[in-house]
Design an enzyme around this catalytic site. Structure first.
Site, PDB file in Angstrom:
ATOM      1  N   GLN A 236     -10.342   9.412   8.435  1.00  0.00           N
ATOM      2  CA  GLN A 236     -10.086   8.008   8.791  1.00  0.00           C
ATOM      3  C   GLN A 236      -8.946   7.465   7.941  1.00  0.00           C
ATOM      4  OE1 GLN A 236     -14.190   5.876   9.112  1.00  0.00           O
ATOM      5  NE2 GLN A 236     -14.510   7.698   7.894  1.00  0.00           N
TER       6      GLN A 236
ATOM      7  N   ARG B 153       0.823  -1.215   0.000  1.00  0.00           N
ATOM      8  CA  ARG B 153       0.000   0.000   0.000  1.00  0.00           C
ATOM      9  C   ARG B 153       0.856   1.264   0.000  1.00  0.00           C
ATOM     10  NH1 ARG B 153      -3.988  -0.720   4.884  1.00  0.00           N
ATOM     11  NH2 ARG B 153      -4.558   1.409   4.325  1.00  0.00           N
TER      12      ARG B 153
ATOM     13  N   GLY C  52     -17.024  10.515   1.235  1.00  0.00           N
ATOM     14  CA  GLY C  52     -16.387   9.250   0.850  1.00  0.00           C
ATOM     15  C   GLY C  52     -16.149   8.277   1.976  1.00  0.00           C
TER      16      GLY C  52
ATOM     17  N   HIS D  15      -7.174   7.260  12.460  1.00  0.00           N
ATOM     18  CA  HIS D  15      -6.683   5.883  12.356  1.00  0.00           C
ATOM     19  C   HIS D  15      -5.179   5.808  12.111  1.00  0.00           C
ATOM     20  CE1 HIS D  15     -11.030   4.416  11.294  1.00  0.00           C
ATOM     21  NE2 HIS D  15     -10.871   4.684  12.572  1.00  0.00           N
TER      22      HIS D  15
END
Ligand code: BV8
Ligand code: ZN
Length: 220
Positions: A83, A52, A169, A101
């Site tokens: 987030q 990622r 989103g 997060h």
């Protein structure tokens, strides 16, 4: 206040979690995003985060991130509560960003607790090691872990004082973050939701704008 989820980065080419091509369609969160998974197989978990990170290093902020950053320059008090762990709001120029997060560009030692910024892609060593010799973990919040207390308190405060909130989103299913729009509404805030499709929150939103975040924010 702007509250965002993975959908705000979709037009940058970053996969979301729960959509058609989302990560959780291919993998189980229990195998990749929990302390148990990391204890079982730190290499596997790190390979996913390394993948990622490498993907992100080829992507850039899209018109949604850029427009949100512009709002902070035009209006008095604009806060982004996200987030996302991808760092794209910051790269677009937003300064008041509260990362609920965590941050995929931070690593944290599981032995001594030391955090550091690590921009290496791909990582030279998996799992990466701390100077103390301990194994490092990604600086993100996994399922079953508490959110960073200071960031959560700030987010609640921003929410409680917000006059206008954009919810952009996010599928609004991961708690406690998903509770923020309801908290704002309870305090009389006007909430605008932008999403490709209705979500768990849509029934309670004041205004629902259906479409792509980059296109809609560009046109607002
Ligand atoms: C906690 C890691 C307590 C970082 C992530 C039942 C069983 C088990 C657990 C629970 C349960 N009920 C509640 C829980 C708790 C759990 C939870 O909420 N689970 C849910 C899923 C049921 N929550 C937790 O565990 C949290 N911690 O509760 O701690 C505690 C207290 C004290 C002491 C100990 C413990 C921690 C949650 C953090 C999880 N971490 N990821 C990483 O690797 O990235 S979550 C993961 O989902 C993502 O990281 C992301 O941050 C989060 C939210 O997802 P979204 O951003 O909303 O993304 P999604 O793909 O879902 O949606 C995208 C949306 O965009 C869609 O709506 C789509 O339509 C839209 N879209 C797409 N393209 C566009 C678009 N919109 C506009 N424009 C476009 N172009
Ligand atoms: Zn250490």
């Amino acid at each position: 206040m702007v509250f965002t989820g993975a959908g705000v980065s979709a037009e940058s080419g970053v996969p979301t979690f729960r959509g058609e091509d989302g990560y959780w369609k291919k993998y189980r969160p229990e195998d990749l995003a929990t302390q148990e998974a990391f204890a079982r197989n730190p290499k596997l978990v790190w390979e996913w985060y390394d993948f990622r990170r490498s993907l992100l290093s080829t992507k850039k902020p899209n018109p949604a991130h850029l427009r949100i950053a512009e709002w902070e320059r035009c209006f008095q008090s604009v806060h982004v509560v996200t987030q996302n762990v991808d760092g794209l709001h910051q790269r677009a120029g937003s300064q008041k960003v509260h990362c609920l997060h965590g941050d995929i560009w931070v690593t944290q030692c599981t032995a001594c607790g030391q955090s550091e910024r690590n921009l290496q892609t791909p990582l030279r060593e998996i799992p990466p090691r701390c100077r103390c010799g301990g194994i490092q973990r990604p600086g993100v919040v996994w399922f079953g872990e508490p959110l960073p207390q200071d960031v959560w308190r700030q987010a609640e405060q921003v929410c409680a004082g917000a006059e206008l909130m954009f919810v952009i989103g996010t599928s609004a299913v991961v708690y406690p973050a998903a509770g923020l729009p309801s908290l704002a509404k309870a305090r009389g805030c006007f909430v605008v939701e932008i999403n490709l499709e209705p979500t768990e929150f849509t029934a309670r939103t004041d205004l629902f704008l259906r479409g792509r975040a980059g296109e809609l924010l560009g046109a607002l």
